[in-house]
Design a protein around this motif. Structure first.
Motif, PDB file in Angstrom:
ATOM      1  N   PHE A   1       0.829  -1.205   0.000  1.00  0.00           N
ATOM      2  CA  PHE A   1       0.000   0.000   0.000  1.00  0.00           C
ATOM      3  C   PHE A   1       0.861   1.251   0.000  1.00  0.00           C
ATOM      4  O   PHE A   1       0.628   2.185  -0.741  1.00  0.00           O
TER       5      PHE A   1
ATOM      6  N   MET B   1       2.145   2.535  -3.282  1.00  0.00           N
ATOM      7  CA  MET B   1       1.209   2.989  -4.309  1.00  0.00           C
ATOM      8  C   MET B   1       1.186   4.516  -4.359  1.00  0.00           C
ATOM      9  O   MET B   1       1.193   5.178  -3.326  1.00  0.00           O
TER      10      MET B   1
ATOM     11  N   ARG C   1      -6.045   3.041   3.839  1.00  0.00           N
ATOM     12  CA  ARG C   1      -5.516   1.798   3.285  1.00  0.00           C
ATOM     13  C   ARG C   1      -6.388   0.596   3.638  1.00  0.00           C
ATOM     14  O   ARG C   1      -7.100   0.607   4.636  1.00  0.00           O
TER      15      ARG C   1
ATOM     16  N   SER D   1      -6.380  -0.420  -3.959  1.00  0.00           N
ATOM     17  CA  SER D   1      -5.535   0.656  -3.446  1.00  0.00           C
ATOM     18  C   SER D   1      -5.986   1.242  -2.113  1.00  0.00           C
ATOM     19  O   SER D   1      -5.181   1.827  -1.395  1.00  0.00           O
ATOM     20  N   HIS D   2      -7.275   1.133  -1.770  1.00  0.00           N
ATOM     21  CA  HIS D   2      -7.773   1.784  -0.566  1.00  0.00           C
ATOM     22  C   HIS D   2      -9.150   1.238  -0.206  1.00  0.00           C
ATOM     23  O   HIS D   2      -9.746   0.493  -0.966  1.00  0.00           O
TER      24      HIS D   2
END
Length: 127
Positions: A7, A10, A75, A110-111
């Motif tokens: 994470f 990114m 995250r 990504s989240h």
């Protein structure tokens, strides 16, 4: 490489300058045998981003409340329960408290997104 390391590498997370502290409730029993909940910190000072969803001056109340919807981007890998209390410290050092949070939606790589409501009395700052 673990999930947290992936994470942090990114590009999206590199744009998050806010910090979140998330509180949940652990059920417990007090000395009298009554069930109650105790606030506990789920995560502290976690990088995040708050996106405002509904902030219209025409919809603000006459009675001095500051109420709007917001979305928290944070995250994946953090278990955020529905009803969590969330405190956000923005990049300028201002703290905002949110309540009535939804359970985190982690359908993105990504989240995750958490819907939340700022609902507190407006305060005037006099200097």
């Amino acid at each position: 490489m673990g999930l947290e390391d992936a994470f942090r590498s990114m590009p999206l997370s590199k744009l998050w300058f806010d910090k979140a502290t998330i509180y949940g409730v652990i059920p417990g029993v007090d000395a009298d045998g009554f069930t109650n909940g105790k606030d506990t910190v789920i995560i502290e000072n976690e990088p995040c981003k708050v996106v405002l969803k509904g902030l219209k001056a025409s919809e603000q109340s006459f009675f001095g409340t500051d109420n709007y919807d917001a979305k928290l981007l944070i995250r994946v890998g953090i278990d955020i329960p529905a009803g969590a209390k969330i405190t956000i410290r923005d990049a300028n050092g201002r703290t905002t408290n949110y309540k009535r949070a939804s359970k985190g939606y982690s359908g993105y790589l990504s989240h995750q997104e958490v819907a939340m409501v700022r609902d507190e009395k407006a305060k005037e700052v006099v200097k």
